[in-house]
Each structure stands twice: as structure tokens, then as C-alpha cells.
Design a protein around this motif. Structure first.
Motif, PDB file in Angstrom:
ATOM      1  N   VAL A   1       5.377  -9.652   0.909  1.00  0.00           N
ATOM      2  CA  VAL A   1       4.065 -10.238   1.169  1.00  0.00           C
ATOM      3  C   VAL A   1       3.387  -9.365   2.211  1.00  0.00           C
ATOM      4  O   VAL A   1       4.026  -8.560   2.885  1.00  0.00           O
ATOM      5  N   CYS A   2       2.070  -9.531   2.354  1.00  0.00           N
ATOM      6  CA  CYS A   2       1.334  -8.610   3.229  1.00  0.00           C
ATOM      7  C   CYS A   2       1.760  -8.692   4.689  1.00  0.00           C
ATOM      8  O   CYS A   2       1.579  -7.740   5.441  1.00  0.00           O
ATOM      9  N   ALA A   3       2.337  -9.793   5.083  1.00  0.00           N
ATOM     10  CA  ALA A   3       2.772  -9.942   6.471  1.00  0.00           C
ATOM     11  C   ALA A   3       3.973  -9.060   6.795  1.00  0.00           C
ATOM     12  O   ALA A   3       4.221  -8.737   7.963  1.00  0.00           O
ATOM     13  N   ASN A   4       4.739  -8.644   5.763  1.00  0.00           N
ATOM     14  CA  ASN A   4       5.945  -7.856   6.041  1.00  0.00           C
ATOM     15  C   ASN A   4       6.039  -6.596   5.186  1.00  0.00           C
ATOM     16  O   ASN A   4       7.082  -5.934   5.158  1.00  0.00           O
ATOM     17  N   THR A   5       4.952  -6.219   4.517  1.00  0.00           N
ATOM     18  CA  THR A   5       4.987  -5.079   3.597  1.00  0.00           C
ATOM     19  C   THR A   5       3.779  -4.185   3.830  1.00  0.00           C
ATOM     20  O   THR A   5       2.652  -4.674   3.913  1.00  0.00           O
ATOM     21  N   THR A   6       4.017  -2.901   3.932  1.00  0.00           N
ATOM     22  CA  THR A   6       2.926  -1.939   4.080  1.00  0.00           C
ATOM     23  C   THR A   6       3.023  -0.905   2.975  1.00  0.00           C
ATOM     24  O   THR A   6       4.112  -0.575   2.510  1.00  0.00           O
ATOM     25  N   PRO A   7       1.888  -0.354   2.550  1.00  0.00           N
ATOM     26  CA  PRO A   7       1.911   0.668   1.506  1.00  0.00           C
ATOM     27  C   PRO A   7       2.213   2.032   2.092  1.00  0.00           C
ATOM     28  O   PRO A   7       2.214   2.210   3.312  1.00  0.00           O
ATOM     29  N   PRO A   8       2.458   3.029   1.220  1.00  0.00           N
ATOM     30  CA  PRO A   8       2.598   4.392   1.716  1.00  0.00           C
ATOM     31  C   PRO A   8       1.311   4.813   2.405  1.00  0.00           C
ATOM     32  O   PRO A   8       0.277   4.196   2.191  1.00  0.00           O
ATOM     33  N   PRO A   9       1.369   5.847   3.216  1.00  0.00           N
ATOM     34  CA  PRO A   9       2.523   6.729   3.350  1.00  0.00           C
ATOM     35  C   PRO A   9       3.560   6.291   4.370  1.00  0.00           C
ATOM     36  O   PRO A   9       4.493   7.030   4.632  1.00  0.00           O
ATOM     37  N   TYR A  10       3.404   5.101   4.950  1.00  0.00           N
ATOM     38  CA  TYR A  10       4.411   4.586   5.886  1.00  0.00           C
ATOM     39  C   TYR A  10       4.936   3.262   5.357  1.00  0.00           C
ATOM     40  O   TYR A  10       4.653   2.212   5.905  1.00  0.00           O
ATOM     41  N   PRO A  11       5.679   3.258   4.254  1.00  0.00           N
ATOM     42  CA  PRO A  11       6.042   2.009   3.594  1.00  0.00           C
ATOM     43  C   PRO A  11       7.096   1.217   4.346  1.00  0.00           C
ATOM     44  O   PRO A  11       8.004   1.766   4.953  1.00  0.00           O
TER      45      PRO A  11
END
Length: 419
Positions: A243-253
Motif C-alpha cells: 500500500v502507499c504507506a509502505n511502498t515506494t516506486p523506483p528508482p528507490y523501491p
């Protein structure tokens, strides 16, 4: 520095591998025990891939033909050497047998080459001249311009389609069939996404087919966002989900769930090494997956997942190295050799090679008087060639390291090693 030298941790696969591809490989991770642990590793010749006229270059991917994709600074637009690395725009390149080819941009100042296949198609991430709708910085070049996945073919760079309502996309890998894996944002606003560099808009894992058609890969049940990082020639994809609270997209996933998507798009959770973070980065055609996961003690460790074991094998760095990371996106080959980077006690980065249960510093496998300090390995192909970036004469340049038995007299002397 304008670099995507980043793509940290990711994950690996679930389909049974074809019987004909089975290669017995010991799956016991261990520390480097003594000075002779490198004896069964090849020695490497290192080639400098150069730049597009600017002060630095980075390698992001490598195919089985030895074609490297990456990004390089172009000529600086000001005369201040202290600002050269910071201000120099970065442009996508392909390096092929000594030739560095500029792939251009979609109208913005920066781009980076994500992958290339044997047909000389290249997946590229490029800025356009347009500002992102709400200040997103998906390409992570610091400009807050729109970022789009694109394909370079016959000298032409063409943007790939977005998911409905999307404004940004990001390509990370391409297979020999021309399928591209990556992500697209959407028009679904989620307040928790603000910290994910997408300014509040959810993002989803996608495949772009060779005809350009975009296909979404669903997150795991209960999750709302996902990223795709690696794709093999069977159409299997690895990435992460959360979920967005614990997940980030690349380039720093970053994400709690490592995922393998079957060819039909069905997601499977590959698990963790005991910590809250797990992210696969690469998948080979056997269905073996490499990636990075946190352990119970909080340290990131590379892992290997195979269709036979269906569990994560923790790959331990040598004594003296506290953390190690397996980056995206071709960091495992068919022989289950894995590359990445690790940090020593002073937080200096060293490229590593893991083979047959042992992880070694790639710098121990090159000529003892080499001018290189190899900092990160970003890809390894079927013949054992390794690409990445390192320091040479004080500058960050992309490199290609070729096993001495594959080398034909170019570059450094392979005999100049301590044994």
C-alpha cells in the motif's frame, strides 16, 4: 548527482522450470572464509565505457550479446568544474562493441537507458519538456518534469502508453521478445501516496507488449499499488506490492511483499528473510529470482529464490561487510551467478559477485594494479560478463568486466593478479 544508481532490492519466481534447464548448483550461502575463497572464480578484464562528453556515466543493464544500457552526462553547460556532476544532464546510451550511442530524450533534459534486447530495441526512461501534474519526480532527476517509459528503435525514441488517467511511467527491463516491464501511475488519488514521489497518485505494475499495448499486473490481495522490475523471456515478471504507506516506486523501491507474476498475470508472494522489507529485482529464464530483503536484525541481504526450493536463500556478504543489495534488473544469469553491491564498515560501496554459495568483492578478481575501484554491479549475462559503475582516476564511469577466458586481448592484462 543525476543518477538512478539506486534500484535497490526486488524479488523472484514461482513457475516450475523446464526439466532441460536444470543445472545442479549448491544453494548454501556462507561467509568468505579465507584468502583462497576466490580461487574458483574467474579473473576479469575491465573496460571503461566512457561518457557522452560529460563527467560521468552509469550502467543499468546488460544483455547476452554484451550490449550495455545506461546513462551518461553530456557536455556541461557551465564552466564551473565543481558543478559539473550536479548540473550535467544525463542521456540514455547503448554501448555495443566499443561504440557509445546517444539515444536522446523525449524533449526534456534527462533520460536513462533501462534495457536492450538482441534486436537492438532499447527501453528508456525520459523526461519530457512538461512539468508533472503535481510536482511528481518519478524519473528522480530532480527536475519534477513528466517522466515517460519509451522504446528506442531504428534511431527513434517513442513514448509508451500510460494506464488510464496516468501522467508518468517508468520502464525497468526488457526481454528478448520485446516485452517491457515497469510501472505507470493512475488518476486514483491516495493521500498515503504523497511520500512515494507520485504526489498522491497510485502506481501499478505493467507490461508493455511488443506492439506497445499496456497491460496492468494486479497487486497481491489487500494491496493497492505495485511495481514491476524484471521480466524473463517466458513473460514472468518480478516486482513488489503493498500500500502507499509502505511502498515506494523506483528508482528507490521499498515494499513489504516480493512478488512473482505468472505469464497470465497471477501474483505470488515470495516471502521475506524475516524483516519488513522484501523486493525482487531480477528473474532468469529458469525462473530463478534474485532480490533484496531485510532480516530480523534489520540488515538488507540479497536472496536467491528457485522454483525447486520456493524459499528465500539469504546470501551473506564476506567478513567486514555489513550490508549488501541486489539491484535491478539483470543481476542473475542462468548459472545462478548474482551480482550487486555491498558496504564496508566505512560505508564504501563495493561490487560483489556471488557464485556457488560464496560472495566475493569483484575488486579481488581484477588486476592488482588496476586503476578501478568497482563500486556497483548492475548486470551479469550468460557468458559471465558484468557491468556496473566504479571510480577510475577519480571519476564515476560505467564498466564492462569480461572473464579472462572470454577476453581477446583488449584492456588490462589478465595475468596480472595475485593468486
Amino acid at each position: 548527482m543525476k543518477s538512478r544508481l539506486l534500484r535497490s532490492s526486488m524479488a523472484l519466481a514461482v513457475l516450475a522450470m523446464p526439466a532441460g534447464l536444470a543445472i545442479p548448483v549448491p544453494l548454501v550461502a556462507q561467509h568468505l572464509k579465507d584468502a583462497h575463497a576466490t580461487d574458483h572464480f574467474p579473473r576479469y578484464v575491465v573496460q571503461d565505457l566512457g561518457t557522452l562528453g560529460g563527467p560521468y556515466s552509469f550502467s543499468y543493464n546488460l544483455n547476452n550479446e554484451g550490449v550495455v544500457s545506461g546513462g551518461s552526462a553530456t557536455a556541461t553547460q557551465n564552466g564551473d568544474p565543481s558543478q559539473a556532476i550536479v548540473n550535467a544532464p544525463q542521456t540514455a546510451f547503448l554501448w555495443d562493441r566499443g561504440r557509445l550511442l546517444n539515444l536522446g530524450t523525449l524533449g526534456g533534459p534527462d533520460s536513462a537507458g533501462a534495457a536492450a534486447n538482441p534486436s537492438k530495441l532499447a527501453a528508456v526512461d525520459s523526461e519530457t519538456a512538461n512539468l508533472s501534474r503535481q510536482g511528481e519526480d518519478v524519473c528522480a532527476f530532480g527536475t519534477k518534469l513528466q517522466c515517460l517509459a519509451a522504446v528506442w528503435k531504428n534511431g527513434q525514441l517513442s513514448a509508451l502508453p500510460l494506464l488510464p488517467g496516468g501522467n508518468n511511467s517508468y520502464a525497468l527491463d526488457m526481454n528478448d521478445r520485446g516485452q517491457v516491464a515497469g510501472l505507470s501511475d493512475t488518476d486514483v488519488y491516495d493521500h498515503d501516496c504523497a511520500a512515494a514521489k507520485t504526489a498522491g497518485f497510485r502506481f501499478q505494475a505493467v507490461i508493455w507488449e511488443p506492439n506497445g499495448r499496456i497491460r496492468q499486473l494486479p497487486p497481491l490481495d489487500g494491496d493497492t499499488v505495485a511495481n514491476a522490475f524484471g521480466i524473463n523471456d517466458r513473460g514472468q515478471v518480478v516486482g513488489n506490492s503493498g500500500v502507499c504507506a509502505n511502498t515506494t516506486p523506483p528508482p528507490y523501491p521499498s515494499s513489504p511483499h516480493a512478488v512473482l507474476w505468472d505469464r497470465d498475470g497471477t501474483p505470488h508472494d515470495l516471502g521475506t528473510l524475516g524483516g519488513p522489507f522484501s523486493s525482487p529485482s531480477a528473474i532468469n529464464s529458469r525462473g530463478d529470482v534474485s532480490g533484496t530483503s531485510s532480516t530480523v536484525d534489520g540488515f538488507p541481504r540479497p536472496f536467491l529464490w528457485t522454483p525447486e526450493t520456493r524459499t528465500l536463500l539469504k546470501l551473506e556478504p564476506p567478513t567486514g561487510f555489513a550490508a549488501a543489495i541486489n539491484p535491478c534488473c539483470k543481476t542473475i544469469n542462468e548459472r545462478r551467478e548474482i551480482v550487486g553491491f555491498m558496504f564496508d564498515a566505512d560505508f564504501n560501496s563495493h561490487a560483489f559477485l556471488w557464485k556457488d554459495g560464496v560472495m566475493v568483492d569483484l575488486n579481488d578478481l581484477i588486476a592488482k594494479d588496476s586503476p578501478w575501484m568497482l563500486q556497483s554491479a548492475a548486470g551479469i549475462n550468460a557468458s559471465g560478463q558484468i557491468t556496473g559503475q566504479g571510480l577510475i582516476n577519480g571519476k564515476v564511469h560505467a564498466f564492462l568486466a569480461t572473464p579472462c577466458h572470454e577476453h581477446e586481448g583488449r584492456g588490462e592484462c589478465c595475468d596480472n593478479h595475485d593468486h
